[in-house]
Design a protein around this motif. Structure first.
Motif, PDB file in Angstrom:
ATOM      1  N   ILE A   4      16.754   3.659 -45.325  1.00 53.14           N
ATOM      2  CA  ILE A   4      16.273   4.629 -45.006  1.00 53.14           C
ATOM      3  C   ILE A   4      16.566   5.712 -45.681  1.00 53.14           C
ATOM      4  CG2 ILE A   4      15.977   6.251 -43.001  1.00 53.14           C
ATOM      5  CD1 ILE A   4      15.647   3.872 -41.159  1.00 53.14           C
ATOM      6  N   ARG A   5      15.517   6.730 -45.992  1.00 54.60           N
ATOM      7  CA  ARG A   5      15.737   7.852 -46.715  1.00 54.60           C
ATOM      8  C   ARG A   5      15.168   8.935 -45.526  1.00 54.60           C
ATOM      9  NH1 ARG A   5      12.586  10.018 -52.075  1.00 54.60           N
ATOM     10  NH2 ARG A   5      10.664   9.606 -50.517  1.00 54.60           N
ATOM     11  N   ALA A   6      16.004   9.944 -45.451  1.00 55.06           N
ATOM     12  CA  ALA A   6      15.581  11.075 -44.262  1.00 55.06           C
ATOM     13  C   ALA A   6      14.873  12.108 -44.883  1.00 55.06           C
ATOM     14  CB  ALA A   6      16.748  11.471 -43.642  1.00 55.06           C
ATOM     15  N   VAL A   7      13.703  12.754 -44.410  1.00 56.31           N
ATOM     16  CA  VAL A   7      13.081  13.549 -45.224  1.00 56.31           C
ATOM     17  C   VAL A   7      12.984  14.837 -44.292  1.00 56.31           C
ATOM     18  CG1 VAL A   7      10.867  14.422 -46.445  1.00 56.31           C
ATOM     19  CG2 VAL A   7      11.713  12.033 -46.665  1.00 56.31           C
ATOM     20  N   ASN A   8      13.393  16.006 -44.703  1.00 62.05           N
ATOM     21  CA  ASN A   8      13.235  17.025 -43.898  1.00 62.05           C
ATOM     22  C   ASN A   8      11.905  17.521 -43.636  1.00 62.05           C
ATOM     23  OD1 ASN A   8      13.347  19.748 -42.609  1.00 62.05           O
ATOM     24  ND2 ASN A   8      14.578  20.802 -44.530  1.00 62.05           N
ATOM     25  N   GLY A   9      11.144  17.544 -42.526  1.00 59.05           N
ATOM     26  CA  GLY A   9       9.758  17.843 -42.285  1.00 59.05           C
ATOM     27  C   GLY A   9       9.651  19.003 -41.680  1.00 59.05           C
ATOM     28  N   GLY A  10      10.496  20.026 -41.530  1.00 61.10           N
ATOM     29  CA  GLY A  10      10.572  21.305 -41.333  1.00 61.10           C
ATOM     30  C   GLY A  10      10.494  21.523 -39.767  1.00 61.10           C
ATOM     31  N   PRO A  11       9.825  22.528 -39.131  1.00 61.28           N
ATOM     32  CA  PRO A  11      10.157  22.929 -37.922  1.00 61.28           C
ATOM     33  C   PRO A  11       9.576  21.943 -36.917  1.00 61.28           C
ATOM     34  CG  PRO A  11       8.431  23.938 -38.855  1.00 61.28           C
ATOM     35  CD  PRO A  11       8.898  23.409 -39.812  1.00 61.28           C
ATOM     36  N   LEU A  12       9.913  22.248 -35.561  1.00 60.77           N
ATOM     37  CA  LEU A  12       9.773  21.060 -34.711  1.00 60.77           C
ATOM     38  C   LEU A  12       8.187  20.903 -34.355  1.00 60.77           C
ATOM     39  CD1 LEU A  12      11.267  19.038 -32.435  1.00 60.77           C
ATOM     40  CD2 LEU A  12      10.811  20.802 -30.804  1.00 60.77           C
ATOM     41  N   GLU A  13       7.398  22.037 -34.685  1.00 57.10           N
ATOM     42  CA  GLU A  13       5.727  22.081 -34.618  1.00 57.10           C
ATOM     43  C   GLU A  13       5.481  20.993 -35.537  1.00 57.10           C
ATOM     44  OE1 GLU A  13       4.505  26.018 -35.045  1.00 57.10           O
ATOM     45  OE2 GLU A  13       4.342  25.677 -37.181  1.00 57.10           O
ATOM     46  N   THR A  14       5.976  20.529 -36.645  1.00 58.18           N
ATOM     47  CA  THR A  14       5.293  19.758 -37.489  1.00 58.18           C
ATOM     48  C   THR A  14       5.407  18.320 -36.973  1.00 58.18           C
ATOM     49  OG1 THR A  14       6.359  21.098 -39.166  1.00 58.18           O
ATOM     50  CG2 THR A  14       5.547  18.896 -39.798  1.00 58.18           C
ATOM     51  N   ALA A  15       6.149  18.112 -35.939  1.00 54.84           N
ATOM     52  CA  ALA A  15       6.128  16.944 -35.253  1.00 54.84           C
ATOM     53  C   ALA A  15       4.860  16.215 -35.003  1.00 54.84           C
ATOM     54  CB  ALA A  15       7.143  16.615 -34.088  1.00 54.84           C
TER      55      ALA A  15
END
Ligand SMILES: NC(=O)c1ccc[n+]([C@@H]2O[C@H](COP(=O)([O-])OP(=O)(O)OC[C@H]3O[C@@H](n4cnc5c(N)ncnc54)[C@H](OP(=O)(O)O)[C@@H]3O)[C@@H](O)[C@H]2O)c1
Length: 228
Positions: A181-192
């Motif tokens: 697994i590679r973790a990717v920073n998706g930004g703020p919680l609203e991007t969920a």
């Protein structure tokens, strides 16, 4: 002292899969369930597969009370009620990693559709339901339990969304404890809200291509992320 990861709803497919992988990585795990005996049985089953595993079962709130790191793995239809029930048990400053996908299937609809969440995403709903000071990260939405339950590498990216840098870092580190697994920073919680929707697409791809565990790999990213 070694940290403890509480997995609320950890008797299910996703929670058990994460527990199994993290126990193998040497993490100390508490499987949570509405039923302490069911949690203990699942923990014993995982312990029998991992030499030296540190894993036990608890009723959900008891697991939360013993941990600074809580992972929520219940169906969307149970998310709000579960968070309200465990809310008083959170330790001050604990982090919550929410895996919930608001699939329509959990409220009687199709697995290839999602339902609208008033707050924008299941993760943002979770953030409203935890005590002040508990930070939420959203992750693992596109990580199939089919892949987790096996022994092999899990070749996919895990997008992590969070407003708090500490919660994001913890979730990314936990994701990368699972080989492949590679973790990717998706930004703020609203991007969920975007990350959660992708799961319905993946389920549709599983159906159309007659496979069981479609995942996501992003291209073109400078990993490890120089901003982290
Ligand atoms: N399965 C996957 O491949 C996958 C992938 C990515 C994300 N997710 C997300 O992970 C979460 C869990 O998925 P899952 O497939 O593991 O779900 P699941 O197996 O259907 O349920 C997980 C656990 O939630 C608890 N639960 C079920 N109904 C409940 C209710 N009404 N109230 C309180 N607790 C209840 C049960 O534990 P007890 O009966 O022991 O309390 C169950 O074992 C979901 O939000 C899903 O969207 C799943």
């Amino acid at each position: 002292m070694k940290r403890t990861i509480a997995i609320v709803g950890g008797t299910g497919a996703e929670g058990s899969g994460l527990a199994w992988r993290w126990a193998r990585a040497g993490e100390k795990i508490l499987i949570g369930s509405r039923d302490a005996a069911r949690a203990a049985a699942r923990a014993a089953e995982i312990a029998s597969r991992v030499l030296g595993a540190e894993i036990e079962g608890r009723e959900n709130a008891a697991a939360v009370a013993e941990s600074d790191l809580v992972v929520l793995t219940v169906p969307f239809s149970a998310q709000a009620a579960t968070l309200k029930q465990i809310q008083p048990a959170f330790r001050p400053g604990a982090a919550l990693i929410d895996t919930t996908v608001p699939l329509a299937a959990t409220v009687g609809g199709r697995a290839t559709r999602t339902v609208g969440v008033w707050q924008g995403s299941a993760a943002e709903q979770a953030a409203e339901l935890v005590p002040d000071g508990v930070c939420v990260a959203a992750a693992f939405h596109a990580l199939s339990s089919e892949l987790l339950r096996g022994e092999g590498r899990v070749e996919c990216d895990v997008v992590v969304c969070a407003n708090d840098a500490g919660a994001r870092k913890t979730a990314m580190e936990l994701a990368e404890k699972i080989p492949g697994i590679r973790a990717v920073n998706g930004g703020p919680l609203e991007t969920a809200r975007i990350a959660e929707q992708l799961t319905a697409l993946l389920i549709g791809l599983n159906v159309r291509y007659k496979v069981r565990a479609v995942g996501i790999r992003f291209t073109g990213l400078p990993i490890p992320d120089p901003q982290l």
